[in-house]
Design a protein around this motif. Structure first.
Motif, mmCIF file in Angstrom:
data_model
loop_
_atom_site.group_PDB
_atom_site.id
_atom_site.type_symbol
_atom_site.label_atom_id
_atom_site.label_comp_id
_atom_site.label_asym_id
_atom_site.label_seq_id
_atom_site.Cartn_x
_atom_site.Cartn_y
_atom_site.Cartn_z
ATOM 1 N N GLU A 53 0.826 -1.207 0.000
ATOM 2 C CA GLU A 53 0.000 0.000 0.000
ATOM 3 C C GLU A 53 0.857 1.253 0.000
ATOM 4 O O GLU A 53 0.571 2.227 -0.719
ATOM 5 C CB GLU A 53 -0.928 -0.011 1.222
ATOM 6 N N ILE A 54 1.915 1.253 0.810
ATOM 7 C CA ILE A 54 2.780 2.430 0.905
ATOM 8 C C ILE A 54 3.488 2.686 -0.417
ATOM 9 O O ILE A 54 3.531 3.833 -0.904
ATOM 10 C CB ILE A 54 3.801 2.244 2.043
ATOM 11 N N THR A 55 4.049 1.648 -1.029
ATOM 12 C CA THR A 55 4.773 1.855 -2.288
ATOM 13 C C THR A 55 3.822 2.208 -3.426
ATOM 14 O O THR A 55 4.171 3.015 -4.292
ATOM 15 C CB THR A 55 5.605 0.618 -2.653
ATOM 16 N N HIS A 56 2.630 1.627 -3.433
ATOM 17 C CA HIS A 56 1.642 2.016 -4.442
ATOM 18 C C HIS A 56 1.305 3.496 -4.306
ATOM 19 O O HIS A 56 1.273 4.239 -5.305
ATOM 20 C CB HIS A 56 0.370 1.189 -4.284
ATOM 21 N N TYR A 57 1.029 3.909 -3.087
ATOM 22 C CA TYR A 57 0.672 5.312 -2.863
ATOM 23 C C TYR A 57 1.815 6.225 -3.291
ATOM 24 O O TYR A 57 1.590 7.261 -3.934
ATOM 25 C CB TYR A 57 0.335 5.543 -1.388
ATOM 26 N N GLU A 80 15.298 -5.549 1.065
ATOM 27 C CA GLU A 80 15.552 -5.814 -0.352
ATOM 28 C C GLU A 80 14.723 -7.004 -0.835
ATOM 29 O O GLU A 80 14.250 -7.009 -1.980
ATOM 30 C CB GLU A 80 17.046 -6.069 -0.581
ATOM 31 N N GLU A 81 14.535 -8.002 0.004
ATOM 32 C CA GLU A 81 13.677 -9.123 -0.371
ATOM 33 C C GLU A 81 12.238 -8.666 -0.559
ATOM 34 O O GLU A 81 11.549 -9.097 -1.501
ATOM 35 C CB GLU A 81 13.758 -10.219 0.683
ATOM 36 N N THR A 82 11.777 -7.806 0.330
ATOM 37 C CA THR A 82 10.434 -7.248 0.172
ATOM 38 C C THR A 82 10.320 -6.504 -1.144
ATOM 39 O O THR A 82 9.322 -6.635 -1.871
ATOM 40 C CB THR A 82 10.099 -6.309 1.344
ATOM 41 N N PHE A 83 11.357 -5.718 -1.452
ATOM 42 C CA PHE A 83 11.313 -4.981 -2.711
ATOM 43 C C PHE A 83 11.295 -5.933 -3.908
ATOM 44 O O PHE A 83 10.591 -5.689 -4.892
ATOM 45 C CB PHE A 83 12.496 -4.027 -2.833
ATOM 46 N N GLY A 84 12.066 -7.017 -3.843
ATOM 47 C CA GLY A 84 12.049 -7.996 -4.922
ATOM 48 C C GLY A 84 10.655 -8.567 -5.148
ATOM 49 O O GLY A 84 10.214 -8.758 -6.294
ATOM 50 N N ARG A 85 9.965 -8.822 -4.070
ATOM 51 C CA ARG A 85 8.589 -9.314 -4.184
ATOM 52 C C ARG A 85 7.684 -8.251 -4.789
ATOM 53 O O ARG A 85 6.815 -8.550 -5.630
ATOM 54 C CB ARG A 85 8.098 -9.728 -2.797
ATOM 55 N N LEU A 86 7.874 -7.007 -4.383
ATOM 56 C CA LEU A 86 7.097 -5.910 -4.965
ATOM 57 C C LEU A 86 7.355 -5.767 -6.456
ATOM 58 O O LEU A 86 6.436 -5.493 -7.234
ATOM 59 C CB LEU A 86 7.428 -4.597 -4.241
ATOM 60 N N MET A 87 8.617 -5.935 -6.855
ATOM 61 C CA MET A 87 8.938 -5.871 -8.281
ATOM 62 C C MET A 87 8.164 -6.936 -9.044
ATOM 63 O O MET A 87 7.570 -6.662 -10.102
ATOM 64 C CB MET A 87 10.437 -6.065 -8.496
ATOM 65 N N ASP A 88 8.166 -8.163 -8.523
ATOM 66 C CA ASP A 88 7.500 -9.257 -9.224
ATOM 67 C C ASP A 88 5.990 -9.090 -9.241
ATOM 68 O O ASP A 88 5.329 -9.372 -10.245
ATOM 69 C CB ASP A 88 7.855 -10.593 -8.560
ATOM 70 N N ASP A 89 5.421 -8.606 -8.119
ATOM 71 C CA ASP A 89 3.970 -8.494 -8.019
ATOM 72 C C ASP A 89 3.412 -7.266 -8.723
ATOM 73 O O ASP A 89 2.300 -7.315 -9.266
ATOM 74 C CB ASP A 89 3.544 -8.452 -6.547
ATOM 75 N N ASP A 90 4.180 -6.149 -8.706
ATOM 76 C CA ASP A 90 3.575 -4.870 -9.088
ATOM 77 C C ASP A 90 4.381 -3.991 -10.040
ATOM 78 O O ASP A 90 3.813 -3.349 -10.923
ATOM 79 C CB ASP A 90 3.299 -4.039 -7.822
ATOM 80 N N PHE A 91 5.690 -3.899 -9.816
ATOM 81 C CA PHE A 91 6.432 -2.802 -10.423
ATOM 82 C C PHE A 91 7.257 -3.176 -11.642
ATOM 83 O O PHE A 91 7.898 -2.306 -12.230
ATOM 84 C CB PHE A 91 7.341 -2.140 -9.372
ATOM 85 N N ARG A 92 7.266 -4.466 -12.032
ATOM 86 C CA ARG A 92 8.055 -4.857 -13.202
ATOM 87 C C ARG A 92 7.693 -4.041 -14.438
ATOM 88 O O ARG A 92 8.593 -3.584 -15.164
ATOM 89 C CB ARG A 92 7.874 -6.354 -13.460
ATOM 90 N N LEU A 135 16.618 -7.710 -9.661
ATOM 91 C CA LEU A 135 16.987 -6.684 -10.636
ATOM 92 C C LEU A 135 18.260 -7.068 -11.368
ATOM 93 O O LEU A 135 19.111 -7.780 -10.831
ATOM 94 C CB LEU A 135 17.222 -5.343 -9.925
ATOM 95 N N ASP A 136 18.394 -6.549 -12.578
ATOM 96 C CA ASP A 136 19.642 -6.711 -13.328
ATOM 97 C C ASP A 136 20.646 -5.623 -12.954
ATOM 98 O O ASP A 136 21.857 -5.818 -13.095
ATOM 99 C CB ASP A 136 19.369 -6.644 -14.833
#
Length: 322
Positions: A53-57, A80-92, A135-136
């Motif tokens: 929710e925070i990163t979406h906002y 960083e693991e949380t961010f990796g999950r966010l990348m896969d779920d939302d931000f790719r 991330l690459d």
């Protein structure tokens, strides 16, 4: 929030672009005046749904810069693991709209190669960070602290080579003393990897980057400057004006200890609050505005435990409403 719900970014996320971004030094990079830090609230004990929710906002309101470090957690690497999950779920789909930074310099793993500023540590740490974040490359990689025992040339050449290897687009340094910062600026420029940004603590209670000449040096050399802890971990809000709330960070006596709130500091906070009130501002609004009024400051790094808190920070600088 349903984890499987597909995220689509707000189509109006750049509607305030004329006032939302600052140029980072003399580079081609624009950074939001408010950047989102992952130091707290993205660790293993924090609800993933809230992190989402925070990163979406943040992204929906034009915050394109997410700031991490290898040891943000708890546990080390968890943010960083949380961010990796966010990348896969939302931000790719939005990777090229994001400016992602991470760092290495503090204790990360046991043994002689998991700390400080050696080439061995920096290279290994960034490799681990990229795997955790899925991330690459990162947009910005920092030396997180000055290492008095490793030759500056070794640390800086590692940064140069990280860029040449395509693992980072830009490099930064955090909290180096002015003499070392001066050496780093020259070395990196002469090796075709100009220093993009310098990070340090700057707020109403800690003005050392101004007093020591670091901000002036960055301004003169065309280096961006980003402030972390702009609200002094909540001290520069109305949170502690009447003591220590039971549900506050200070009550936990962790990174913000109870003994910090002396009678002298409380008197100073109340004076700042009264000054802010006379200008029709909250203490937090005045604190953030003061930093961004300093010539040469590019952005402030804020943490957020809720979208409401992040909205207040955005409103405080006059860029977006709640």
């Amino acid at each position: 929030m349903d984890i499987k719900e597909r995220y689509t970014a707000d189509a109006n996320r750049y509607s305030a672009s004329d006032t939302m971004y600052n140029r980072c030094g003399r580079s081609g990079v624009l950074l939001p005046k408010v950047s989102l830090g992952f130091w707290h609230n993205f660790g293993s004990g924090d609800p993933y749904g809230r992190s989402r929710e925070i990163t979406h906002y943040a992204f929906d309101h034009g915050i394109t810069h997410f700031d991490l470090a290898n040891n943000y957690g708890p546990y080390y690497g968890a943010a960083e693991e949380t961010f990796g999950r966010l990348m896969d779920d939302d931000f790719r789909p939005y990777r090229d709209e994001l400016f992602i930074s991470t760092k290495a310099g503090y204790d990360m793993w046991p043994g002689p190669y998991g700390n400080w500023g050696s080439r061995k540590y920096l290279m290994a740490s960034l490799g681990q960070s990229l795997r955790r974040m899925h991330l690459d490359y990162v947009d910005l990689f920092y030396s997180h602290r000055f290492d008095p025992n490793t030759p500056l040339e070794e640390t800086l050449q590692a940064l140069v080579d990280i860029v040449k290897q395509g693992k980072a687009l830009y490099v930064g340094i955090s909290r180096w003393p002015l003499e070392a910062l001066t050496f780093a600026e020259r070395y990196l420029r002469e090796h075709d990897t100009p220093l993009l940004i310098y990070q340090d603590r700057l707020n109403l209670l800690d003005r050392k980057p101004v007093e020591e000449g670091k901000l002036q040096f960055c301004r003169e050399k065309g280096i961006g400057f980003i402030s972390f802890s702009p609200l002094a971990q909540g001290l520069l809000t109305d949170r502690y004006l009447n003591g220590i709330p039971a549900d506050s960070r200070m009550a936990q006596n962790g990174t913000l200890r109870k003994d910090v709130l002396t009678d002298g500091l409380l008197k100073r906070l109340r004076a700042y609050n009264e000054e802010a009130r006379q200008h029709g501002q909250s203490l937090a609004e005045r604190a953030l505005a003061w930093i961004l009024e300093q010539e040469g400051v590019t952005s402030v790094l804020v943490g957020a435990s809720s979208t409401r808190q992040l909205a207040a920070d955005l409103e405080a600088i006059g860029d977006l409403g709640v």
